[in-house]
Design a protein around this motif. Structure first.
Motif, PDB file in Angstrom:
ATOM      1  N   LEU A 159       0.842  -1.186   0.000  1.00  0.00           N
ATOM      2  CA  LEU A 159       0.000   0.000   0.000  1.00  0.00           C
ATOM      3  C   LEU A 159       0.880   1.239   0.000  1.00  0.00           C
ATOM      4  O   LEU A 159       1.716   1.402   0.890  1.00  0.00           O
ATOM      5  N   ALA A 160       0.710   2.087  -0.998  1.00  0.00           N
ATOM      6  CA  ALA A 160       1.520   3.302  -1.083  1.00  0.00           C
ATOM      7  C   ALA A 160       0.670   4.515  -0.749  1.00  0.00           C
ATOM      8  O   ALA A 160      -0.442   4.668  -1.252  1.00  0.00           O
ATOM      9  N   ASP A 161       1.188   5.380   0.121  1.00  0.00           N
ATOM     10  CA  ASP A 161       0.540   6.647   0.440  1.00  0.00           C
ATOM     11  C   ASP A 161       1.598   7.557   1.053  1.00  0.00           C
ATOM     12  O   ASP A 161       2.286   7.146   1.988  1.00  0.00           O
ATOM     13  N   PRO A 162       1.751   8.783   0.549  1.00  0.00           N
ATOM     14  CA  PRO A 162       2.824   9.635   1.057  1.00  0.00           C
ATOM     15  C   PRO A 162       2.730   9.948   2.542  1.00  0.00           C
ATOM     16  O   PRO A 162       3.738   9.993   3.236  1.00  0.00           O
ATOM     17  N   MET A 163       1.498  10.165   3.062  1.00  0.00           N
ATOM     18  CA  MET A 163       1.346  10.634   4.432  1.00  0.00           C
ATOM     19  C   MET A 163       0.516   9.653   5.255  1.00  0.00           C
ATOM     20  O   MET A 163      -0.519   9.159   4.801  1.00  0.00           O
ATOM     21  N   LEU A 164       0.967   9.388   6.477  1.00  0.00           N
ATOM     22  CA  LEU A 164       0.207   8.598   7.446  1.00  0.00           C
ATOM     23  C   LEU A 164       0.015   9.494   8.663  1.00  0.00           C
ATOM     24  O   LEU A 164       0.861   9.543   9.550  1.00  0.00           O
ATOM     25  N   ALA A 165      -1.099  10.245   8.670  1.00  0.00           N
ATOM     26  CA  ALA A 165      -1.320  11.276   9.694  1.00  0.00           C
ATOM     27  C   ALA A 165      -2.120  10.709  10.864  1.00  0.00           C
ATOM     28  O   ALA A 165      -1.562  10.196  11.823  1.00  0.00           O
ATOM     29  N   THR A 166      -3.445  10.775  10.786  1.00  0.00           N
ATOM     30  CA  THR A 166      -4.275  10.220  11.862  1.00  0.00           C
ATOM     31  C   THR A 166      -4.328   8.701  11.808  1.00  0.00           C
ATOM     32  O   THR A 166      -4.641   8.052  12.805  1.00  0.00           O
ATOM     33  N   GLY A 167      -4.060   8.140  10.643  1.00  0.00           N
ATOM     34  CA  GLY A 167      -4.152   6.696  10.456  1.00  0.00           C
ATOM     35  C   GLY A 167      -5.533   6.226  10.040  1.00  0.00           C
ATOM     36  O   GLY A 167      -5.727   5.043   9.720  1.00  0.00           O
ATOM     37  N   ASN A 168      -6.517   7.126  10.011  1.00  0.00           N
ATOM     38  CA  ASN A 168      -7.886   6.723   9.696  1.00  0.00           C
ATOM     39  C   ASN A 168      -8.039   6.234   8.259  1.00  0.00           C
ATOM     40  O   ASN A 168      -8.710   5.225   7.995  1.00  0.00           O
ATOM     41  N   THR A 169      -7.419   6.946   7.315  1.00  0.00           N
ATOM     42  CA  THR A 169      -7.511   6.525   5.916  1.00  0.00           C
ATOM     43  C   THR A 169      -6.878   5.158   5.713  1.00  0.00           C
ATOM     44  O   THR A 169      -7.457   4.283   5.064  1.00  0.00           O
ATOM     45  N   MET A 170      -5.697   4.950   6.280  1.00  0.00           N
ATOM     46  CA  MET A 170      -5.012   3.673   6.096  1.00  0.00           C
ATOM     47  C   MET A 170      -5.759   2.541   6.794  1.00  0.00           C
ATOM     48  O   MET A 170      -5.889   1.437   6.244  1.00  0.00           O
ATOM     49  N   HIS A 171      -6.241   2.790   8.009  1.00  0.00           N
ATOM     50  CA  HIS A 171      -7.018   1.774   8.729  1.00  0.00           C
ATOM     51  C   HIS A 171      -8.244   1.362   7.922  1.00  0.00           C
ATOM     52  O   HIS A 171      -8.534   0.167   7.759  1.00  0.00           O
ATOM     53  N   THR A 172      -8.958   2.338   7.386  1.00  0.00           N
ATOM     54  CA  THR A 172     -10.155   2.057   6.596  1.00  0.00           C
ATOM     55  C   THR A 172      -9.812   1.287   5.328  1.00  0.00           C
ATOM     56  O   THR A 172     -10.510   0.343   4.938  1.00  0.00           O
ATOM     57  N   THR A 173      -8.710   1.671   4.695  1.00  0.00           N
ATOM     58  CA  THR A 173      -8.280   0.988   3.470  1.00  0.00           C
ATOM     59  C   THR A 173      -7.924  -0.462   3.741  1.00  0.00           C
ATOM     60  O   THR A 173      -8.350  -1.376   3.002  1.00  0.00           O
ATOM     61  N   ILE A 174      -7.133  -0.709   4.769  1.00  0.00           N
ATOM     62  CA  ILE A 174      -6.723  -2.078   5.089  1.00  0.00           C
ATOM     63  C   ILE A 174      -7.934  -2.935   5.444  1.00  0.00           C
ATOM     64  O   ILE A 174      -8.050  -4.091   5.007  1.00  0.00           O
ATOM     65  N   SER A 175      -8.860  -2.377   6.214  1.00  0.00           N
ATOM     66  CA  SER A 175     -10.065  -3.116   6.590  1.00  0.00           C
ATOM     67  C   SER A 175     -10.851  -3.533   5.353  1.00  0.00           C
ATOM     68  O   SER A 175     -11.359  -4.666   5.264  1.00  0.00           O
ATOM     69  N   GLU A 176     -10.946  -2.628   4.381  1.00  0.00           N
ATOM     70  CA  GLU A 176     -11.672  -2.946   3.149  1.00  0.00           C
ATOM     71  C   GLU A 176     -10.937  -3.996   2.332  1.00  0.00           C
ATOM     72  O   GLU A 176     -11.545  -4.926   1.791  1.00  0.00           O
ATOM     73  N   ILE A 177      -9.621  -3.879   2.252  1.00  0.00           N
ATOM     74  CA  ILE A 177      -8.838  -4.859   1.496  1.00  0.00           C
ATOM     75  C   ILE A 177      -8.975  -6.247   2.104  1.00  0.00           C
ATOM     76  O   ILE A 177      -9.126  -7.250   1.390  1.00  0.00           O
ATOM     77  N   GLU A 178      -8.963  -6.321   3.433  1.00  0.00           N
ATOM     78  CA  GLU A 178      -9.039  -7.623   4.101  1.00  0.00           C
ATOM     79  C   GLU A 178     -10.399  -8.278   3.934  1.00  0.00           C
ATOM     80  O   GLU A 178     -10.540  -9.485   4.171  1.00  0.00           O
ATOM     81  N   ARG A 179     -11.407  -7.527   3.510  1.00  0.00           N
ATOM     82  CA  ARG A 179     -12.701  -8.110   3.181  1.00  0.00           C
ATOM     83  C   ARG A 179     -12.626  -8.923   1.894  1.00  0.00           C
ATOM     84  O   ARG A 179     -13.496  -9.764   1.618  1.00  0.00           O
TER      85      ARG A 179
END
Length: 218
Positions: free
Chosen positions: A135-155
């Protein structure tokens, strides 16, 4: 640096990456040079990750004699996922290294106000069962976007590995991801711990806006 149970955080100190990070932080950088910097950093980060992959010893016939070498055994198992839109230049660099990889796309929107909840609006990914997902993303700030993305991918399946290639992260963002996805590996170039209105300080600004221009509100 190890964190969590099986989750892992690695801060990449490679001097080329650190030099490029300094360049793309400059407030006067234009979009063309910024995108080029993200492409280059994506490529170097992909090389860093590639060094963690499984290998086997092989022999190869040169024009003169037999030589020993190595082969990356799981090179064909990589799926690179773009988180729209700021990650597009990074993924270009990553794909230059993992030319055999399949590619997926996730579109996530994050609220502009706290608690900055994120929602997936679009996802198209190939088969990920027992694959290595980058997973590529320049910024990991609050972590909410990445958490949501990973949760969706794991589905969609259970990858063998999930790794985040990220340029700047915060402890809050890293903690959010690893608290909810302890198996994930995070590779970043810098940890910065001040968040103002959801943005990392000093950070580098809004990567998507710098690279592609500010979107209009519809």
């Amino acid at each position: 640096m190890e964190m969590g149970c099986s989750g892992m955080l690695k801060i990449i100190k490679n001097i080329v990456l650190q030099d490029r990070l300094t360049k793309i932080r400059n407030k006067d950088i234009d979009g063309v040079d910024f995108k080029a910097g993200l492409v280059e950093m994506g490529r170097y980060m992909a090389y860093e990750f590639q060094s963690t992959m499984d290998i086997e010893e092989v022999t190869v016939e040169t024009p003169l004699e037999t030589a020993k070498g190595i082969k990356i055994t799981d090179i064909n198992d990589v799926v690179v996922v773009t988180i729209l839109r700021a990650a597009i230049p990074m993924v270009e660099g990553v794909m230059n290294v993992f030319m055999e990889a399949e590619c997926g796309v996730v579109g996530v929107t994050r609220d502009k106000e706290a608690p900055y909840e994120a929602r997936v609006g679009y996802i198209r990914i190939p088969e990920i069962e027992d694959k290595i997902v980058l997973l590529a993303d320049p910024m990991l700030a609050t972590g909410n976007t990445m958490h949501t993305t990973i949760s969706e991918i794991e589905r969609h399946g259970t990858p063998r590995r999930i790794a985040i290639l990220n340029i700047i992260a915060t402890e809050e963002g890293v903690g959010k991801v690893l608290e909810n996805h302890s198996e994930v590996e995070i590779y970043t170039c810098s940890i910065e711990n001040k968040l103002v209105d959801g943005y990392i300080i000093p950070g580098l600004g809004d990567a998507g806006d710098i690279a592609f221009g500010k979107p209009t509100d519809i």
